[in-house]
Design a protein around this motif. Structure first.
Motif: not given
Length: 97
Positions: A21-29
């Motif tokens: 989830q943290a990597l997906k959030s970073w990617y989206a941001e």
């Protein structure tokens, strides 16, 4: 930003599911961002570290993991150079990876 390549992130979170989830959030941001300078990144990510050759180290999931990205500000491209644990990070040369 255009990000090259998400596969590196996905391969990592398949091995370390606690950071998915943290990597997906970073990617989206990152994808939504239009960073023009390191200061733009620092405003969003105060704990980010800046290395030579436009490399940025992001702390992921409460600093449990490290992500190194090389940024081309002019062309709005972010190359994912490394994602790993702290012990893996300690074994690489973060300025040349």
């Amino acid at each position: 930003m255009r990000i090259l390549t998400k596969k590196r992130l996905k391969d990592f979170w398949l091995k370390h599911s606690d950071c998915e989830q943290a990597l997906k959030s970073w990617y989206a941001e990152c994808k939504r961002s239009q960073w023009k300078t390191p200061n733009d990144i620092k405003r969003e990510y105060p704990s980010a570290s800046f290395l030579i050759d436009n490399r940025v180290v992001f702390n992921i999931k409460g600093n449990n993991y490290r992500l190194i990205v090389k940024i081309n500000y002019k062309y709005q491209i972010a190359w994912i150079r490394f994602v790993g644990t702290h012990s893996e990070y300690d074994k690489i040369n973060s300025t040349t990876i």
